[in-house]
Write an enzyme that holds these catalytic residues in place. Structure first.
Site, short mmCIF file in Angstrom:
data_model
loop_
_atom_site.label_atom_id
_atom_site.label_comp_id
_atom_site.label_asym_id
_atom_site.label_seq_id
_atom_site.Cartn_x
_atom_site.Cartn_y
_atom_site.Cartn_z
CE LYS A 125 -4.30 1.14 -0.07
NZ LYS A 125 -5.31 0.47 -0.91
N GLY A 229 -26.47 3.47 -2.88
CA GLY A 229 -25.48 4.05 -3.78
C GLY A 229 -25.55 3.44 -5.17
N GLY A 231 -23.50 4.59 -7.90
CA GLY A 231 -22.41 5.24 -8.62
C GLY A 231 -21.88 4.33 -9.71
CG ASN A 232 -18.09 5.16 -11.48
OD1 ASN A 232 -18.64 5.66 -12.46
ND2 ASN A 232 -17.20 5.80 -10.76
CB VAL A 233 -19.67 -0.39 -8.17
CG1 VAL A 233 -19.97 -1.86 -7.96
CG2 VAL A 233 -18.16 -0.16 -8.25
#
Ligand code: NAD
Length: 433
Positions: A125, A229, A231-233
């Site tokens: 990360k 939600g 959104g994109n997904v």
């Protein structure tokens, strides 16, 4: 003098610079953490003493950006299955301790996520501490910041491969790609895989099917899905679910423009999209077969869990459980089947992780994740984790972690644990000096 870990990231960066240094490394060596500089031994001891987030991480590398003064971090957890890979988070941190624990926790999570997905990657990360004074909307500043970060990643010789994450996007990765080859999830313009959201949505839907099969509830046809939600997904997930003949979808969404767009796109489909306010979790209490949190993390907590009326919780949002153990147990106690987010939303990383191997149409290396034959497919692993949880009377997250930890011990068939040697080489060559 306060403890170094209590300093803000900026104050620590200034302290490091005042010592005539710009870099520091902390490397695991036979049960101890070796600090690059004796005056930073306190940080090595802090890492070793962090029993929650430190899991014998192979290396932690810090650098102060030459002109931005920003604190950079690269956290390399376990590279048995391959180089440490994971996104770069550009985020504000109150103190160095918070910066370190976030990097440790997220890189450990990446080892598990990649292993459970059958990827030949280890866990890593990247972090950049965002300071209040950073003009982070300024394109010139971001160019400078990500050019510096790219130099940092390049200097690590490939023990860490970066990518986008919270606070960073494809355009930032295009800048990083100009300064290092050790980056993935880049935009198509520089040869990258592009938007992973449709793949993520499809992967989550495969996990829903695995969870339904686990409970003996058949397939998605006719089921009621509730979603937070779109959104994109979320939007892509609606398309997948409609294709599979779900009975109804009730979704909540903050954005009026998004709601309007979905109503047009899915006119005639059994979809209702209701408005929501920021922080509004009322949708989670709607009765349904499957609840899909697709907005923000941390929404499964002692307030929301008692209200849930779903048999299954399976969605794309990262870190849905506010507290992994407490809230995982609370869901289990209520008999709600929870598919761990790091299992079902894996396609986000799978989609771009191997982009350096080139693009092929209908890529079999991607498609097998959606099938039912491959041992590491989303559906198969979901069923395996849920069965293990039931058999052992443990939470599904604990079961998935157990499966992941076993896989994480398998060395990459060609380059097994090579990054450990890379880290050793960095130390031997005085990377931090
Ligand atoms: P996004 O920002 O495109 O969509 C999130 C949507 O949720 C937005 O439309 C927003 O308006 C809405 N929202 C926020 N709070 C809400 C609330 N309280 N009630 C109702 N709606 C709310 O993000 P995304 O790319 O679709 O990702 C969704 C989640 O999945 C995130 O947690 C992300 O970290 C995770 N995830 C995404 C991917 C990917 O491929 N994009 C991969 C893995 C994990």
């Amino acid at each position: 003098m306060p403890r170094l870990v209590d300093l803000s990231p900026e104050a620590f960066a200034a302290h490091l610079t005042s010592l005539g240094r710009r870099r520091a490394s902390f490397v695991h060596d036979n049960g101890v953490v070796r600090s690059s500089h004796p005056e930073l031994a306190e940080i090595a001891n802090h890492l070793l003493g962090d029993t929650r987030d430190y899991h014998r991480h192979e290396g932690v590398f810090l650098e102060v950006g030459a002109t931005t003064g920003a604190l950079f971090g690269a956290f390399v957890h376990n590279t048995t299955r391959g180089q440490g890979q994971g996104g770069l988070r550009y985020w504000p941190y109150g103190d160095l301790a918070g910066f370190l624990s976030d990097g440790l926790r997220l890189s450990h999570g990446m080892t598990r996520k990649s292993a459970l997905a059958g990827l030949w990657w280890g866990g890593g990360k990247g972090l950049i501490a965002r300071h209040i004074d950073h003009p982070y909307h300024d394109i010139g500043f971001r160019e400078r910041l990500y050019t510096e970060y790219a130099g940092f990643v390049a200097s690590l010789r490939g023990c860490y491969i970066t990518a986008e994450d919270a606070g960073t996007g494809p355009a930032d990765m295009a800048v990083v790609a100009r300064g290092t080859r050790f980056v993935t999830c880049t935009p198509p313009a520089v040869g990258g895989a592009g938007n992973p959201s449709p793949a993520t949505a499809k992967g989550v839907v495969c996990a829903m099917e695995g969870a339904l099969a686990h409970l003996g509830l058949g397939d998605l046809a006719g089921k009621k899905i509730v979603m937070q939600g779109t959104g994109n997904v979320g939007a892509a997930m609606i398309g997948e679910l409609v294709q599979r003949g779900v009975g109804s979808i009730l979704a909540s969404e903050l954005s009026p423009a998004r709601r309007e767009q979905l109503e047009k796109e899915f006119a005639g489909a059994p979809l209702t999209v209701v408005p929501a306010e920021p922080g509004d979790n009322r949708i989670l209490a709607e009765p349904c077969d499957i609840l899909a949190p697709n907005a923000l993390g941390g929404i499964l907590d002692p307030d929301t869990i008692p209200t849930i009326q779903a048999r299954i919780v399976c969605g794309a949002a990262n870190n849905q459980l506010l507290d992994d153990v407490r809230d995982g147990e609370a869901l289990r106690a209520r008999g709600i089947v929870y598919v761990p987010d790091f299992l079902c939303n894996r396609m986000g990383i799978v989609y771009c992780a191997n982009e350096q191997y080139g693009k092929v149409p209908h890529d079999a290396a991607i498609e097998r994740h959606y099938g039912r034959d491959w041992d590491n497919a989303v559906y198969v692993v979901t069923r395996r984790a849920l069965e293990l949880a039931e058999r052992e009377n443990i939470t599904s997250a604990a079961a998935a972690n157990r499966l992941a930890d076993a896989l994480a011990t398998e060395p990459h068939p060609i380059w097994g644990h090579r990054a450990r040697a890379i880290v050793a080489g960095l130390v031997a060559d005085g990377w931090a000096d």
